[in-house]
Scaffold this motif. Structure first.
Motif, PDB file in Angstrom:
ATOM      1  N   LEU A 160      34.061  30.095  31.803  1.00 13.03           N
ATOM      2  CA  LEU A 160      35.150  30.138  32.776  1.00 13.03           C
ATOM      3  C   LEU A 160      35.252  31.532  33.396  1.00 13.03           C
ATOM      4  CD1 LEU A 160      37.959  28.169  30.896  1.00 13.03           C
ATOM      5  CD2 LEU A 160      36.599  27.375  32.844  1.00 13.03           C
ATOM      6  N   TYR A 161      35.386  31.562  34.723  1.00 19.22           N
ATOM      7  CA  TYR A 161      35.565  32.804  35.463  1.00 19.22           C
ATOM      8  C   TYR A 161      36.830  32.705  36.314  1.00 19.22           C
ATOM      9  CZ  TYR A 161      30.648  33.753  34.408  1.00 19.22           C
ATOM     10  OH  TYR A 161      29.454  33.962  33.765  1.00 19.22           O
ATOM     11  N   PHE A 162      37.398  33.864  36.672  1.00 20.18           N
ATOM     12  CA  PHE A 162      38.397  33.843  37.730  1.00 20.18           C
ATOM     13  C   PHE A 162      37.693  33.388  39.006  1.00 20.18           C
ATOM     14  CE2 PHE A 162      40.813  35.287  41.283  1.00 20.18           C
ATOM     15  CZ  PHE A 162      42.137  35.177  40.874  1.00 20.18           C
ATOM     16  N   SER A 163      38.303  32.468  39.740  1.00 20.86           N
ATOM     17  CA  SER A 163      37.665  31.921  40.945  1.00 20.86           C
ATOM     18  C   SER A 163      38.444  32.320  42.181  1.00 20.86           C
ATOM     19  CB  SER A 163      37.576  30.389  40.865  1.00 20.86           C
ATOM     20  OG  SER A 163      36.700  30.008  39.838  1.00 20.86           O
ATOM     21  N   HIS A 164      37.830  33.129  43.010  1.00 25.93           N
ATOM     22  CA  HIS A 164      38.389  33.502  44.309  1.00 25.93           C
ATOM     23  C   HIS A 164      37.647  32.663  45.334  1.00 25.93           C
ATOM     24  CE1 HIS A 164      39.397  35.831  47.902  1.00 25.93           C
ATOM     25  NE2 HIS A 164      40.350  36.420  47.194  1.00 25.93           N
ATOM     26  N   SER A 165      38.245  31.507  45.684  1.00 25.26           N
ATOM     27  CA  SER A 165      37.495  30.489  46.407  1.00 25.26           C
ATOM     28  C   SER A 165      36.320  30.105  45.510  1.00 25.26           C
ATOM     29  CB  SER A 165      37.056  30.994  47.778  1.00 25.26           C
ATOM     30  OG  SER A 165      36.389  29.988  48.489  1.00 25.26           O
ATOM     31  N   ALA A 166      35.083  30.221  46.012  1.00 30.07           N
ATOM     32  CA  ALA A 166      33.915  29.869  45.187  1.00 30.07           C
ATOM     33  C   ALA A 166      33.255  31.101  44.584  1.00 30.07           C
ATOM     34  CB  ALA A 166      32.896  29.112  46.038  1.00 30.07           C
ATOM     35  N   ILE A 167      33.887  32.269  44.740  1.00 28.02           N
ATOM     36  CA  ILE A 167      33.306  33.523  44.255  1.00 28.02           C
ATOM     37  C   ILE A 167      33.798  33.796  42.836  1.00 28.02           C
ATOM     38  CG2 ILE A 167      33.093  35.995  44.663  1.00 28.02           C
ATOM     39  CD1 ILE A 167      33.737  35.404  47.624  1.00 28.02           C
ATOM     40  N   PRO A 168      32.898  33.930  41.863  1.00 29.24           N
ATOM     41  CA  PRO A 168      33.334  34.191  40.482  1.00 29.24           C
ATOM     42  C   PRO A 168      33.700  35.648  40.262  1.00 29.24           C
ATOM     43  CG  PRO A 168      30.951  34.099  40.556  1.00 29.24           C
ATOM     44  CD  PRO A 168      31.425  33.782  41.959  1.00 29.24           C
TER      45      PRO A 168
ATOM     46  N   ASP B  54      45.358  26.638  42.712  1.00 28.07           N
ATOM     47  CA  ASP B  54      45.454  26.534  44.166  1.00 28.07           C
ATOM     48  C   ASP B  54      44.400  27.461  44.783  1.00 28.07           C
ATOM     49  OD1 ASP B  54      47.245  28.253  42.734  1.00 28.07           O
ATOM     50  OD2 ASP B  54      48.056  28.962  44.633  1.00 28.07           O
ATOM     51  N   GLY B  55      43.687  26.949  45.754  1.00 31.12           N
ATOM     52  CA  GLY B  55      42.629  27.719  46.406  1.00 31.12           C
ATOM     53  C   GLY B  55      41.279  27.636  45.729  1.00 31.12           C
TER      54      GLY B  55
END
Length: 422
Positions: free
Chosen positions: A205-213, A243-244
């Motif tokens: 699991l990664y933090f997801s900024h849109s599709a960017i890990p 969300d996002g």
């Protein structure tokens, strides 16, 4: 004669603190306590020696009781606005300095032919390009990002571009916690299906900024637990949200989340027990400490947020402040919610023309998110300082910001003291 303008923003919360800004021919001293200041300087050819020399140094020096904490500088061409030798060449060079109880947070934005700004923890997982760089070589991910934001289709994808549009924190989690952040929103998800299984980074699991890990979730939890063990009176609240996050970035199951959390808690050797939203709402601070429930984690809580796509898509901060002003008419909407989240950060990446400039002029000093921070903070944080008392005193209030800094922490600490005294 040619001249390059520089806007500088400052806030000092430590008695004995002083900031000296300088350009050729001018030295500006700031030592006012708890005042948000904006000043303007010029790198003017008239003050630069040499007929064919157009380069002058902008610098700032921070001292505490006369002792230097840091000095940073950048050479600026008064004719072209171009940058030369610099100690602030990229966000990686703009890390907060923490010495005992003194914290210096700073940033620099290169606006090319416009104006450069010097600012004084939203999307906590986007404080590093380590995970992003590992997957950017995938043409499949580039295609995904292009479908999300068509601007990318016009340029070659590069780490500097992603950094300028996605990095929202520039310090380590340990530093951000030391500065004073105590609430985080994390968006844990697996890698996008277009690259999952073929990436050069672990399938976690990664933090997801849109599709960017971004930051791995296990690292976030581990570092948070380490901080709490080292600081036995502190409490941290984490809300997992999605969300996002694209649906093609698989979301974790409840079992996944519980496993990650329990692994992190186990690392405390009994010093911590996971707390819940009910614990946060019904227990006192002292009871949370006594019961060791100092890491409160949950997901998709029904909180009230000031954020809107329209209002936070700004480069001036005026619409964000207007949203804060409207809270007086929204108290019934906030009633019964576990907390209200005042979101100070601008999402200039929602403005196509701003994204286009950041992409086409991309370099390591060009983050449109960092550019808006001092402008917005100088409007949103004074509003909170002056008007926070208008909000429900019995409801938890959260203040969220990009590039978390000492000014945001100080405003919140003083506000919390007033609320607790009452």
């Amino acid at each position: 004669m040619p001249s390059k303008g520089i806007d500088v923003y400052s806030y000092i919360a430590v008695p004995g603190g002083q900031i000296d800004f300088s350009v050729p021919g001018t030295n500006l001293v700031k030592n006012e306590l708890r005042e948000f200041r904006k000043d303007h300087l010029e790198v003017d050819k008239n003050n630069i020696k040499g007929a064919f020399n157009f380069s002058g140094a902008f610098s700032f020096r921070v001292t505490h009781n006369g002792n230097q904490i840091t000095q940073q500088s950048v050479e600026i061409n008064a004719l072209t606005g171009g940058l030369g030798e610099s100690t602030m060449a990229s966000m990686e060079n703009q890390i907060s300095i923490i010495i005992n109880d003194v914290v210096v947070c700073y940033g620099f934005y290169d606006s090319g032919p416009g104006v450069a700004g010097l600012p004084t923890a939203h999307d906590i997982g986007m404080n590093s390009m380590q995970s992003s760089n590992a997957v950017l070589l995938s043409t499949a991910l580039v295609d995904v990002l292009t479908s999300i934001n068509p601007v990318f289709s016009k340029i070659q994808m590069a780490p500097a571009i992603v950094s300028g549009l996605a990095i929202t924190q520039k310090d380590t989690l340990a530093s951000i916690l030391s500065i004073g952040a105590r609430y985080f929103e994390f968006r844990p998800a697996y890698l996008h299906k277009a690259i999952r299984g073929n990436a050069t980074i672990p399938d976690v699991l990664y933090f997801s900024h849109s599709a960017i890990p971004g930051m791995p979730y296990e690292v976030f939890l581990r570092d948070t637990v380490e901080f709490l063990v080292a600081h036995p009176l502190e409490i941290v609240v984490v809300q997992n949200r999605w969300d996002g996050v694209p649906g093609d970035c698989p979301h974790p199951s409840d079992e996944d989340l519980n496993r990650y959390l329990q692994t992190a808690i186990d690392g405390s050797n009994g010093a911590l027990v996971a707390g819940s939203l009910d614990d946060m709402r019904n227990l006192t601070i002292e009871q949370l400490r006594e019961q060791r429930k100092r890491l409160i984690v949950g997901g998709n809580w029904d909180s009230f947020s000031t954020y809107t796509d329209e209002g936070n898509a700004t480069i001036t901060g005026d619409t964000i402040r207007a949203q804060f002003e409207s809270l007086g008419n929204s108290l019934q909407v906030c009633a019964g919610k576990p907390f209200t989240n005042l979101q100070c950060q601008a999402t200039a990446t929602n403005l196509p023309e701003v994204v286009a400039y950041s992409v086409m002029a991309a370099d390591t000093s060009n983050s449109c998110l960092l550019a808006t921070k001092p402008i917005c903070d100088s409007k949103t944080l004074p509003w909170i300082k002056d008007n926070g008392g208008r909000l429900d005193p019995n409801q938890l209030q959260v203040v969220m910001n990009d590039f978390f800094d000492g000014a945001t922490a100080d405003v919140c600490i003083e506000w919390s003291r007033r609320r607790l005294e009452n």
